[in-house]
Write an enzyme that holds these catalytic residues in place. Structure first.
Site, PDB file in Angstrom:
ATOM      1  N   LYS A   1      -9.216  17.020 -51.109  1.00 25.41           N
ATOM      2  CA  LYS A   1      -9.256  17.294 -49.674  1.00 25.41           C
ATOM      3  C   LYS A   1      -7.899  17.306 -49.002  1.00 25.41           C
ATOM      4  O   LYS A   1      -7.024  16.497 -49.299  1.00 25.41           O
ATOM      5  CB  LYS A   1     -10.109  16.231 -48.979  1.00 25.41           C
TER       6      LYS A   1
ATOM      7  N   TYR B   1      -6.682   1.985   2.561  1.00 23.99           N
ATOM      8  CA  TYR B   1      -6.551   1.440   1.209  1.00 23.99           C
ATOM      9  C   TYR B   1      -7.740   0.542   0.859  1.00 23.99           C
ATOM     10  O   TYR B   1      -8.240  -0.224   1.677  1.00 23.99           O
ATOM     11  CB  TYR B   1      -5.249   0.627   1.084  1.00 23.99           C
TER      12      TYR B   1
ATOM     13  N   SER C   1      -8.347  12.531 -48.187  1.00 23.14           N
ATOM     14  CA  SER C   1      -9.573  11.734 -48.203  1.00 23.14           C
ATOM     15  C   SER C   1      -9.396  10.576 -49.172  1.00 23.14           C
ATOM     16  O   SER C   1      -8.712  10.706 -50.184  1.00 23.14           O
ATOM     17  CB  SER C   1     -10.744  12.616 -48.638  1.00 23.14           C
TER      18      SER C   1
ATOM     19  N   THR D   1     -16.667  38.085 -31.422  1.00 23.26           N
ATOM     20  CA  THR D   1     -17.482  37.653 -30.284  1.00 23.26           C
ATOM     21  C   THR D   1     -18.696  36.987 -30.922  1.00 23.26           C
ATOM     22  O   THR D   1     -19.151  37.434 -31.990  1.00 23.26           O
ATOM     23  CB  THR D   1     -17.930  38.834 -29.392  1.00 23.26           C
ATOM     24  N   HIS D   2     -19.192  35.948 -30.316  1.00 23.41           N
ATOM     25  CA  HIS D   2     -20.302  35.164 -30.909  1.00 23.41           C
ATOM     26  C   HIS D   2     -19.924  34.643 -32.306  1.00 23.41           C
ATOM     27  O   HIS D   2     -20.804  34.424 -33.136  1.00 23.41           O
ATOM     28  CB  HIS D   2     -21.591  35.987 -31.010  1.00 23.41           C
TER      29      HIS D   2
ATOM     30  N   ASN E   1       0.826  -1.221   0.000  1.00 20.70           N
ATOM     31  CA  ASN E   1       0.000   0.000   0.000  1.00 20.70           C
ATOM     32  C   ASN E   1       0.856   1.266   0.000  1.00 20.70           C
ATOM     33  O   ASN E   1       0.597   2.197  -0.764  1.00 20.70           O
ATOM     34  CB  ASN E   1      -0.943  -0.001   1.205  1.00 20.70           C
TER      35      ASN E   1
ATOM     36  N   ASN F   1      -7.277  17.657 -44.964  1.00 17.72           N
ATOM     37  CA  ASN F   1      -8.059  17.804 -43.731  1.00 17.72           C
ATOM     38  C   ASN F   1      -7.198  18.115 -42.502  1.00 17.72           C
ATOM     39  O   ASN F   1      -6.079  17.627 -42.389  1.00 17.72           O
ATOM     40  CB  ASN F   1      -8.846  16.515 -43.461  1.00 17.72           C
TER      41      ASN F   1
ATOM     42  N   LYS G   1      -4.529   3.838 -11.953  1.00 17.88           N
ATOM     43  CA  LYS G   1      -3.391   3.784 -12.874  1.00 17.88           C
ATOM     44  C   LYS G   1      -3.754   3.921 -14.343  1.00 17.88           C
ATOM     45  O   LYS G   1      -3.206   4.764 -15.055  1.00 17.88           O
ATOM     46  CB  LYS G   1      -2.589   2.516 -12.637  1.00 17.88           C
TER      47      LYS G   1
ATOM     48  N   GLU H   1      -8.391  18.186 -35.165  1.00 17.54           N
ATOM     49  CA  GLU H   1      -9.654  17.521 -34.813  1.00 17.54           C
ATOM     50  C   GLU H   1      -9.434  16.428 -33.766  1.00 17.54           C
ATOM     51  O   GLU H   1     -10.229  16.254 -32.841  1.00 17.54           O
ATOM     52  CB  GLU H   1     -10.305  16.939 -36.069  1.00 17.54           C
TER      53      GLU H   1
ATOM     54  N   GLN I   1      -6.621   0.738  -7.307  1.00 16.32           N
ATOM     55  CA  GLN I   1      -5.794   0.222  -8.400  1.00 16.32           C
ATOM     56  C   GLN I   1      -6.267   0.804  -9.738  1.00 16.32           C
ATOM     57  O   GLN I   1      -5.497   0.880 -10.694  1.00 16.32           O
ATOM     58  CB  GLN I   1      -5.884  -1.308  -8.420  1.00 16.32           C
TER      59      GLN I   1
HETATM   60  N1  ARG Z   1      -1.783  -3.222  -7.470  1.00 21.21           N
HETATM   61  C1  ARG Z   1      -2.177  -2.574  -6.270  1.00 21.21           C
HETATM   62  C2  ARG Z   1      -2.629  -1.136  -6.584  1.00 21.21           C
HETATM   63  O1  ARG Z   1      -2.297  -0.668  -7.632  1.00 21.21           O
HETATM   64  C3  ARG Z   1      -1.025  -2.539  -5.337  1.00 21.21           C
HETATM   65  C4  ARG Z   1      -1.415  -2.448  -3.892  1.00 21.21           C
HETATM   66  C5  ARG Z   1      -1.981  -3.735  -3.468  1.00 21.21           C
HETATM   67  N2  ARG Z   1      -2.324  -3.676  -2.094  1.00 21.21           N
HETATM   68  C6  ARG Z   1      -3.196  -4.550  -1.552  1.00 21.21           C
HETATM   69  N3  ARG Z   1      -3.466  -4.408  -0.310  1.00 21.21           N
HETATM   70  N4  ARG Z   1      -3.755  -5.491  -2.247  1.00 21.21           N
HETATM   71  O2  ARG Z   1      -3.320  -0.512  -5.836  1.00 21.21           O
END
Ligand code: ARG
Length: 457
Positions: A283, A317, A277, A155-156, A110, A285, A325, A290, A322
């Protein structure tokens, strides 16, 4: 299946559960940070006498070798492990034996993952800041070259008053400058080390948290172990700031798309940054602009995803975290690509000064100046506004413009107009007389450019 736990289990984990639970598929990109954190942790355990010098040395050399081998390709990250932390610890133990098993003393995944993610995000914050600086340099260069390039201000999306390309781009300079300031703020607030918080309640080992914090360039250790393992505010702040960066890039993209259209033709996007295109041979583009505009939605999504993940979590925790990420990595990657591509596109755009000036002359962008002229002749502004309104209507009917209308015809509407009206409503006067700080007049802009050059030094 390779996991760090299992002592209290009597059955194998279900295969689907294992796959669902595992994070190595995406947290493998934290390998460098995981090793950096483990090196600092081991060095501290050694300093505190929790590990022997011999063990500390073995661990540190072992970790360095793993990093080197993954970099060179000699060691491939084995995705059958649960996460990057398990992988590193298992390889270390396999390579150096018993000492490897002692690395995790006084540590939990953790606080380990909280640290890894902070170390990784810290680099991303600096990277985005650097990329924004590069973008600002391009904007400044174009500004310097276009202090006298007249264009209509809107403006607008209706023509409003004339200004210059330098002035228009200056607005974006301000936006991206603020984005950089946000990066700096986030860095200052997040730069505290969660390592040593353990699972949630610290540990009974005599860890030296000041030492590990210092080793990794943090301003100090975090002060509450529960908060340390469950705080994702810094990520939310970063994703918010990235969302704002994208919002700015998206508005700029929108303008580039409009300016690049056949109707406007204010700019030409370089061939290297355009696409064609499959059916329409004529074209060219503005796909990059975009896509930047489109990817903005995706980065907002990442922010909202993490905000929603966090909103119901009790301390400390929870595995929900998780999910931080993939959202964060997606936002980092997207924003970096967008800034790089956008900067390249902007740097190679051709500005059609003739088209911009021509457009600025049409559309009565000098109407406010005509009213101001009458005020100079003693007419109250509200009355001047009304006179010029009638003048504009007259010009529309005659298909002409204020500056092209003969004095005799102007007198049909008001006899306050004199010969000097033509100078007062010329494009040059309209822009150059706007000299308050922040306005488009050359003298005012030059002062601002001075500040910008200094800022980018
Ligand atoms: N892969 C977990 C995360 O990204 C790591 C921490 C895991 N901790 C646990 N108590 N299971 O959060």
């Amino acid at each position: 299946m390779a996991q760090l736990w299992g002592g209290r289990f009597t059955k194998e984990t279900d295969k689907l559960v294992y796959a669902f639970n595992a994070s190595i598929g995406f947290d493998k990109r934290l390998l460098k940070q995981d090793i950096e954190g483990s090196m600092a942790h081991a060095a501290m355990l050694g300093k505190q006498g929790i590990l022997t010098d011999q063990e500390t040395k073995k661990i540190s050399e072992g970790l360095k070798a793993i990093e080197k081998d993954v970099e060179s390709g000699a060691l491939v990250i084995d995705e059958s492990y649960e996460d990057v932390h398990s992988f590193v610890e298992a390889v270390l133990t396999e390579r150096i034996g018993e000492a490897g098993k002692k690395l995790h003393t006084g540590r939990s995944r953790n606080d380990q993952v909280a640290l890894d993610m902070r170390l990784y995000t810290r680099i991303q914050v600096l990277t985005v800041d650097e990329l924004l600086k590069g973008l600002l340099e391009v904007i400044l260069r174009i500004m310097e070259e276009n202090l006298d390039t007249c264009m209509p201000g809107f403006t607008h999306l209706q023509k409003a008053q004339p200004l210059t390309l330098a002035h228009h781009l200056g607005a974006y300079f301000e936006m991206f400058k603020r984005d950089r300031l946000r990066m700096h703020d986030i860095y200052v607030r997040m730069n505290y080390c969660p390592l040593g918080a353990g699972a949630l309640a610290g540990t009974t080992y005599p860890l030296n948290r000041d030492y590990t914090a210092e080793l990794m360039g943090f301003d100090g250790p975090t002060l509450n172990s529960m908060d340390s393992v469950s705080d994702r505010d810094y990520l939310l702040e970063f994703l918010s700031a990235l969302s704002i960066v994208m919002m700015h890039l998206s508005r700029f993209s929108e303008e580039i798309i409009i300016w690049n259209s056949d109707e406007y033709k204010f700019i030409e996007i370089d061939d290297a940054y355009s696409t064609g295109s499959s059916i329409m041979p004529q074209k060219k583009n503005p796909d990059i602009a975009e896509l930047v505009r489109g990817k903005t939605g995706r980065v907002y999504g990442d922010l909202i995803a993490l905000l929603t993940v966090m909103k119901g979590l009790p301390l400390a925790y929870n595995k929900d975290m998780q999910e931080d990420k993939e959202a964060a990595f997606d936002a980092f990657d997207t924003v970096k690509d967008c800034i790089i591509l956008f900067t390249g596109m902007l740097d190679t755009i051709k500005f059609r000064k003739d088209r911009m000036a021509e457009s600025a002359m049409k559309g009565f962008t000098n109407a406010t100046d005509a009213a101001d002229y009458l005020v100079g002749k003693g007419v109250p502004f509200r009355e001047a506004h009304s006179i010029v309104g009638k003048l504009v209507l007259y010009c529309i009917e005659k298909n002409t413009s204020i500056d092209a209308l003969p004095l005799a015809e102007m007198h049909k509407i008001s006899n306050k107009f004199e010969d000097d009206i033509y100078d007062a409503v010329s494009l040059k006067t309209c822009v150059e007389k706007r000299l308050t700080i922040g306005a488009p007049g050359r003298e005012a802009m030059e002062k601002v450019l001075e500040v910008y050059r200094d800022y980018l030094k």
